[in-house]
Design a protein around this motif. Structure first.
Motif, mmCIF file in Angstrom:
data_model
loop_
_atom_site.group_PDB
_atom_site.id
_atom_site.type_symbol
_atom_site.label_atom_id
_atom_site.label_comp_id
_atom_site.label_asym_id
_atom_site.label_seq_id
_atom_site.Cartn_x
_atom_site.Cartn_y
_atom_site.Cartn_z
ATOM 1 N N ASP A 143 0.811 -1.218 0.000
ATOM 2 C CA ASP A 143 0.000 0.000 0.000
ATOM 3 C C ASP A 143 0.845 1.268 0.000
ATOM 4 O O ASP A 143 0.349 2.358 0.301
ATOM 5 C CB ASP A 143 -0.940 0.008 1.211
ATOM 6 C CG ASP A 143 -0.182 -0.041 2.529
ATOM 7 O OD1 ASP A 143 1.046 -0.273 2.520
ATOM 8 O OD2 ASP A 143 -0.830 0.152 3.595
ATOM 9 N N ALA A 144 2.115 1.142 -0.341
ATOM 10 C CA ALA A 144 3.003 2.309 -0.318
ATOM 11 C C ALA A 144 2.563 3.365 -1.325
ATOM 12 O O ALA A 144 2.120 3.045 -2.429
ATOM 13 C CB ALA A 144 4.442 1.891 -0.604
ATOM 14 N N ASP A 145 2.694 4.612 -0.923
ATOM 15 C CA ASP A 145 2.420 5.748 -1.799
ATOM 16 C C ASP A 145 3.650 5.946 -2.683
ATOM 17 O O ASP A 145 4.710 6.365 -2.215
ATOM 18 C CB ASP A 145 2.157 6.988 -0.929
ATOM 19 C CG ASP A 145 1.754 8.214 -1.722
ATOM 20 O OD1 ASP A 145 2.330 8.436 -2.806
ATOM 21 O OD2 ASP A 145 0.890 8.970 -1.238
ATOM 22 N N LEU A 146 3.527 5.627 -3.975
ATOM 23 C CA LEU A 146 4.691 5.681 -4.864
ATOM 24 C C LEU A 146 5.259 7.084 -5.009
ATOM 25 O O LEU A 146 6.459 7.260 -5.210
ATOM 26 C CB LEU A 146 4.332 5.119 -6.237
ATOM 27 C CG LEU A 146 4.528 3.607 -6.392
ATOM 28 C CD1 LEU A 146 3.914 3.113 -7.685
ATOM 29 C CD2 LEU A 146 6.016 3.254 -6.360
ATOM 30 N N ASP A 147 4.407 8.084 -4.885
ATOM 31 C CA ASP A 147 4.874 9.467 -4.959
ATOM 32 C C ASP A 147 5.803 9.767 -3.793
ATOM 33 O O ASP A 147 6.882 10.353 -3.967
ATOM 34 C CB ASP A 147 3.669 10.415 -4.959
ATOM 35 C CG ASP A 147 4.055 11.838 -5.336
ATOM 36 O OD1 ASP A 147 5.079 12.012 -6.024
ATOM 37 O OD2 ASP A 147 3.340 12.771 -4.924
ATOM 38 N N VAL A 148 5.411 9.350 -2.585
ATOM 39 C CA VAL A 148 6.243 9.582 -1.405
ATOM 40 C C VAL A 148 7.460 8.664 -1.431
ATOM 41 O O VAL A 148 8.563 9.060 -1.027
ATOM 42 C CB VAL A 148 5.432 9.385 -0.113
ATOM 43 C CG1 VAL A 148 6.309 9.582 1.122
ATOM 44 C CG2 VAL A 148 4.251 10.351 -0.081
ATOM 45 N N LEU A 149 7.290 7.435 -1.910
ATOM 46 C CA LEU A 149 8.435 6.537 -2.046
ATOM 47 C C LEU A 149 9.493 7.164 -2.943
ATOM 48 O O LEU A 149 10.700 7.077 -2.666
ATOM 49 C CB LEU A 149 7.980 5.193 -2.605
ATOM 50 C CG LEU A 149 9.016 4.067 -2.637
ATOM 51 C CD1 LEU A 149 8.348 2.709 -2.416
ATOM 52 C CD2 LEU A 149 9.796 4.042 -3.956
ATOM 53 N N THR A 150 9.036 7.830 -4.006
ATOM 54 C CA THR A 150 9.980 8.530 -4.880
ATOM 55 C C THR A 150 10.652 9.683 -4.135
ATOM 56 O O THR A 150 11.864 9.902 -4.279
ATOM 57 C CB THR A 150 9.254 9.056 -6.126
ATOM 58 O OG1 THR A 150 8.676 7.957 -6.832
ATOM 59 C CG2 THR A 150 10.211 9.783 -7.057
#
Length: 316
Positions: A143-150
């Motif tokens: 469920d990771a937020d890919l925007d924040v992961l970036t």
């Protein structure tokens, strides 16, 4: 470049603030330590109170980096504004993720942990190049937020680290063996050496110093780290005790330690002689991007760069 707000300005948090500023980011920080706040301010960094720091993060859509010991994390999380971008540099990931779910589910959270540090602590111990060539874990849960992961990946790369994507569970199991168990064994080794009296300590040289270095860390920080990873650390301790028990049994019965010492030597050589890496790219917009990232980390791979929505990676 996204602005960075660091909460906690000790060794790791202070180094994150320095590294982000050195990379050209707009930065500010907050800390409960008067001494660290004064020292950081004297060095020219923008340090404000927690409420001001977090409100500024909301207004500027900054990335908030929580860099306080595990027992202090909940207090920071309770003060977070709605929808803030959030990561952390705490040495255990499962307990922090559980706290975020319980206390700050409104935050956009992706966990992190730079694998770097020294036995010193506080703002004066930090430096901008602390993370250079170090591994920086980023949690790539389903469920990771890919925007924040970036965002977190970009921060780590800006600090000249390489990124290892994995899950909180896998991270905690790994660091129990290569970080938390060494702290525990260093404490035991230091105590055993000191019990040898003045003569033993006067003869102590490189092997004893290397083996006990992390025992010089602040005890309350080590306790928070190790006790916070209790379950995984128990597994690692059981493994170590089994091997020590086998070594003792062999020493007592035959006088030989060949199996234990040769296994350790081979393991150390494996650490020193890492295999050659293969370059590859990962499309972060792909439906299975998170699974691909986790697979990369599980194989000892790492992210070494970003090009838009493409991660540049290396894998053994």
């Amino acid at each position: 470049m996204r602005s960075v707000c660091v909460v906690g300005l000790g060794l790791i948090g202070g180094s994150v603030l320095r590294a982000a500023a050195a990379a050209g980011r707009v930065t500010w920080g907050a800390t409960a330590s008067v001494q660290d706040a004064e020292a950081a301010g004297q060095d020219g960094y923008d340090v404000v109170d927690l409420a001001t720091a977090l409100e500024r993060a909301r207004v500027h859509d900054a990335l908030v980096v929580v860099a306080v010991p595990l027992p202090a994390v909940e207090e920071v999380l309770r003060a977070l504004p709605e929808g803030v971008r959030l990561t952390d540099v705490v040495s255990v990931k499962g307990p922090v993720a559980d706290l975020v779910d319980r206390v700050a589910p409104h935050a956009r959270y992706v966990g992190g942990h730079p694998m770097a540090g020294t036995s010193a602590s506080g703002w004066p111990a930090g430096r901008a190049d602390l993370f250079e060539n170090a591994a920086w874990v980023v949690t790539a849960e389903d469920d990771a937020d890919l925007d924040v992961l970036t965002d977190v990946t970009e921060l780590a790369l800006a600090a000249k680290a390489h990124v290892v994507p994995t899950t909180a569970l896998a991270h905690d199991a790994a660091v129990a063996r290569i970080s938390h168990l060494p702290h525990l064994l260093a404490a035991v080794l230091a105590s055993v050496g000191a019990d040898g009296g003045p003569l033993a300590l006067s003869l102590a040289a490189g092997s004893f110093g290397d083996g006990t270095r992390v025992a010089g860390s602040r005890p309350e920080l080590v306790r928070a780290m190790c006790e916070g990873n209790r379950s995984a650390l128990l597994d690692a301790v059981d493994d170590a005790l089994g091997r020590l028990g086998a070594a003792r049994g062999s020493l007592a019965s035959t006088g030989g330690l060949a199996k234990t010492i040769e296994a350790g030597h081979a393991a150390r050589l494996a650490l020193q002689n890492q295999p050659e890496h293969t370059d590859l790219t990962i499309d972060l917009t792909a439906p299975d991007a998170l699974r691909t990232l986790r697979d990369l980390g599980s194989r000892g791979g790492r992210i070494v760069g970003l090009n838009g929505t493409t991660a540049l990676a290396r894998t053994p």
